[in-house]
Structure formats: structure tokens, C-alpha cells
Design a protein around this motif. Structure first.
Motif: not given
Length: 266
Positions: A205, A219, A247
Motif C-alpha cells: 500500500t 494497493v 487496507f
């Protein structure tokens, strides 16, 4: 009195269980040699209330392929967009870039298929399950997918939305979004851990910030062909599929998933 009671009860059930009943819409804006859809993809999102469900009536949707698995960042699925919304098709097999090429018009006969959502993206699959985070089963083979899908001869490039980071909304999830003039936050980094040292690829990320101070994540799968590439340090423009979820953190945020390295413009 019995007939009146039955009619009233039927009406109540239609309202109470209307999550899998879509009504009848006019033909969509898609053209081609195949079947025309009778509903927009945006309607699937409008009828999703948190739990996966199976479509119980005849419903035909369609769109143009905007993502594929050629670069390895999308795994056994592809996304179609009709201009009103987008949906991820849980195909469940490999080499989709040769089967459903980017830009090809796809029509899905959705009766009996499952509708779900993952990271803000509406999904269509073979059924509902309770053991996977995706909650929607993959088709698993081309034979099974072909029973409900038509691949048209018409190709068209879908232009990305350009709302800016501050204008991102959950209803855009699954759609191709272009975000201009952003810079990487932090020091030198690759898009993901390609496993060069550990032997175990891992999702990465990377955060980007615009001039207004708004941020968006990118991502990337460790199996993507560009996972080990260094993220540019200067100002870039990003294009990818929009998602919304947690995330690597505890709060939900917007993120882009690039289709390949060409989605980064310097």
C-alpha cells in the motif's frame, strides 16, 4: 375476504423482499450484435443492502471490460462498466485477458447469480457462501461462465472518471478513476513486496497526496508484474479501479488498484 388478504400479503412480500427484484427498465445505452441489457449496472449497487443475495428474476446487464489479469494485479476476475456503474465478475480461472479482452462488450444474464460486495466493489458470482470474505462464489470454469455470459464483437474504451481525491464517493467503486497531479508520501518504495528476498510476495500500500492535502492509497498485489518497480518520486497521474476498505489500517479509505504499469503517467 380470503382473496383480498392474499393480494395484500403478496404486496407486503414484494416490498419487504424487494432486494432481489429489480423491476423493468428501458434498454441500456450499449450497442452491438448481442443481447441488449434491460437494466443498468448501477441498479445492482442500489439493491445491495449489506448481505449477498441471489437474483430471483430475469435480469440482463452489460458493460465493457475495464480490467484484466494480464499484469497479475487482478486475480481470476474482471470488471465491466456501462457508464452508470461497474461490477466485478468472479470468473475463477486464469488468462482472462485472452478470454475477455479489455474493451470488449460483455452481457450477463443474472437470474440465479449471486450479488455481493467486497472493498466497495459490487460482485457477480455463481452463488453465496459463508466461509469466504468475498461471500460470492467464483464460477470456476469457462464452461459455467459461458452459460450466463455473452461476449460481443463490439469493443469500446471506457473513459475514466476524474473527480479528484476530494470528490471520491463509494458509488464510484469498481469504476475506472483517474487522479492527476499527486505525489508519493514517504521515502523510496516499491509498489509491493515481490518476494525477491523472502520468496513470499505480499500486497503493498502506497499513499499519494494532492496539492489540497487529500490522500489516496494505491494497493498492489505482490504477484503483479510491476510489484518490484520503484514508485516514482515526482508528480504523477494515476488511473485505476476505485475501492473502499481497510487496507493495512483500522479505518476505511479510498484506494486505487492499477491494471498495469501504464496506469502511471509521469
Amino acid at each position: 375476504m380470503k382473496k383480498i388478504f392474499v393480494c395484500i400479503l403478496s404486496g407486503v412480500l414484494t416490498v419487504a423482499c424487494g432486494y432481489d427484484r429489480f423491476g423493468t427498465l428501458g434498454p441500456g445505452g450499449l450497442e452491438g450484435s448481442g443481447t441488449l441489457p434491460d437494466a443498468d449496472l448501477a441498479l445492482l449497487r442500489e439493491h445491495f443492502y449489506g448481505d449477498p443475495f441471489v437474483v430471483q428474476e430475469d435480469l440482463t446487464v452489460g458493460g465493457y471490460v475495464v480490467s484484466d489479469d494480464r499484469a497479475g494485479n487482478f486475480f481470476r476476475s474482471f470488471i465491466i462498466d456501462d457508464g452508470s456503474g461497474a461490477v466485478e465478475i468472479r470468473a475463477g480461472f486464469y488468462d482472462l485477458h485472452a478470454y475477455c479482452q479489455r474493451g470488449r462488450r460483455i452481457v450477463i444474464h443474472a437470474r440465479g447469480l449471486a450479488v455481493g460486495m467486497y472493498n466497495g466493489v459490487v460482485q457477480l458470482g455463481a452463488g453465496v457462501n459463508d466461509w469466504s470474505a468475498y461471500r460470492v462464489e467464483e464460477f470456476g470454469s469457462r464452461v459455467l461462465l459461458d452459460r450466463c455470459m455473452e461476449r460481443d464483437t463490439l469493443f469500446r474504451e471506457v473513459p475514466p472518471l476524474e473527480p479528484g481525491i476530494g470528490g471520491l464517493e463509494e458509488r464510484y467503486c469498481g469504476r475506472l478513476v483517474r487522479i492527476a497531479e499527486v505525489c508519493r508520501s514517504g521515502g523510496p518504495v516499491t509498489w509491493a513486496d515481490a518476494g525477491a528476498e523472502s520468496g513470499m510476495p505480499a500486497t503493498g500500500t502506497v499513499w499519494f497526496r494532492d496539492a489540497a492535502g487529500d490522500s489516496v492509497a494505491v494497493v498492489t498485489s505482490g504477484y503483479a508484474s510491476f510489484a518490484g518497480d520503484t514508485v516514482p518520486a515526482g508528480r504523477v497521474t494515476l488511473t485505476g479501479i476505485l475501492m473502499y476498505g481497510k487496507f493495512g489500517g483500522t479505518r476505511e479509505v479510498f484506494a486505487l488498484k492499477l491494471r498495469d504499469g501504464n496506469d502511471v503517467e509521469m
